[in-house]
Design an enzyme around this catalytic site. Structure first.
Site, PDB file in Angstrom:
ATOM      1  N   ASP A  74     -39.968 -79.992  21.347  1.00  0.00           N
ATOM      2  CA  ASP A  74     -40.287 -80.836  20.195  1.00  0.00           C
ATOM      3  C   ASP A  74     -41.772 -80.716  19.833  1.00  0.00           C
ATOM      4  OD1 ASP A  74     -40.459 -82.883  18.326  1.00  0.00           O
ATOM      5  OD2 ASP A  74     -40.476 -84.471  19.850  1.00  0.00           O
TER       6      ASP A  74
ATOM      7  N   ASP B 179     -42.334 -79.998  12.562  1.00  0.00           N
ATOM      8  CA  ASP B 179     -41.692 -80.728  13.653  1.00  0.00           C
ATOM      9  C   ASP B 179     -40.331 -80.132  14.011  1.00  0.00           C
ATOM     10  OD1 ASP B 179     -40.700 -82.571  15.418  1.00  0.00           O
ATOM     11  OD2 ASP B 179     -40.771 -84.266  14.051  1.00  0.00           O
TER      12      ASP B 179
END
Ligand SMILES: *[C@@H]1O[C@H](CO)[C@@H](O)[C@H](O)[C@H]1NC(C)=O
Length: 321
Positions: A30, A209
């Site tokens: 992530d 992201d």
């Protein structure tokens, strides 16, 4: 490179190993957070089905004597205790790496919704709730990487994370780089967003992201974009911030970074019909009234090869090979 598994375009995960002897876990890599957590031995029902990290069975683990609570953008939370241990990705080992052993997962991390065991944050240390070096920075500071960069290919097949460089087979042409404006998230300024060939939004503040499935923008901008491409606000039917469009006329949306335009393919933009057989389809760009920057997630990132460059503090995009 390590291979990544695509969970229905929702998230991509791959393997790391932790502890001595090393045990393999899967994690969601992530770039929108900076901490690593795995299910710990005190996590009973809420971690059921995941592989548990037990510090007591690792000779390199150390109890750091602290607790943690993390909250993610979708509202998911995790809490537990802090340890340090050896963490390896793609055969490269970070020693004394801070990680969380969870005692509680919220339902967003339950096995049925989140197939990976844990999550490994790849943004900057200033974003770390642990106030600790994230795994990739530890690898760099311990001299394990040839270059201080990592790169993602997120696709329906052949997805991978390359650590310490880029995979020249995965992309073509040059990278188009955008400088990080504030090193916490991978936050950059996108030149513009085009809807059906017409640029309507300029200098878009955004974070890159990998841990977010969709692209999320502020309400005003997203509404403007859909008004130009023939989309309709479907907050009352599909969900807050969602828009629909005729399935036979998928909007052509592209994002421009440092002068190069990257289209979002119809197959990633289109999340599918509102209901089986419906002529209306749901768009992969959604509006939020509570964000201060756009979140550029997998709906866009699965169209490009993305390099995250810690050395030069910038993000680069190239066309997939
Ligand atoms: C599990 O809980 C016990 C009792 O509260 C605590 O002493 C121990 O440190 C916890 N272990 C982990 C890995 O969180």
């Amino acid at each position: 490179s390590i291979p990544l598994t695509d969970d229905h375009g929702q998230l991509w995960f791959g393997s790391i190993s932790v502890g001595t002897p090393a045990v393999t876990y899967t994690v969601d890599f992530d770039t929108g957070s900076s901490d690593l957590f795995l299910p710990g031995p005190n996590c009973s029902s809420t971690c059921s089905g995941h592989t548990i990290y037990n510090p007591l069975t690792s000779t390199t683990s150390k109890d750091l004597g602290g607790t943690f609570t993390l909250t993610y953008g979708d509202g998911s939370t995790v809490e537990g205790e802090l340890y340090s241990d050896t963490v390896s990705i793609a055969g490269l080992s970070a020693t004394g790496q801070t990680l969380g052993a969870a005692s509680q997962y919220s339902t967003g991390f339950a096995k049925s919704q989140f197939p990976a065991d844990g999550l490994l944050g790849m943004a900057f240390q200033s974003l770390s709730d642990y106030r600790a070096s994230p795994v990739f920075q530890t690898l760099v500071s311990e001299g394990r990487t040839s270059e201080p960069v990592f790169a993602f290919k997120l696709a329906t097949s052949g997805s991978e994370l390359h650590i310490g460089g880029t995979d020249s087979k995965a992309y073509t042409g040059e990278f188009s780089y955008a400088d990080v404006v504030l090193p916490a998230y991978w936050q950059v300024i996108m030149d513009s967003i085009q809807g059906n060939g017409h640029a309507s939004l300029f200098s878009v503040n955004c974070i890159i992201d990998t841990g977010t499935t969709l692209v999320i923008g502020d309400t005003f901008s997203v509404d403007l974009l859909y008004s130009e491409v023939g989309g309709t606000d479907a907050s009352d039917t599909v969900g807050e911030g969602f828009y629909t469009f005729p399935c036979n006329n998928v909007p052509k949306v592209s994002f421009t970074f440092s002068g190069k335009s990257f289209p979002i393919s119809p197959s990633t933009f289109n999340l599918g019909p509102v209901a089986v057989g419906s002529p209306d389809c749901v768009g992969g760009i959604v509006a939020s009234s509570i964000i201060t920057f756009w979140i550029v997630g997998d709906v866009f990132l699965s169209n490009v090869y993305t390099i995250f460059d810690f050395g030069n503090i910038r993000v680069g995009f190239a066309d997939l090979a």
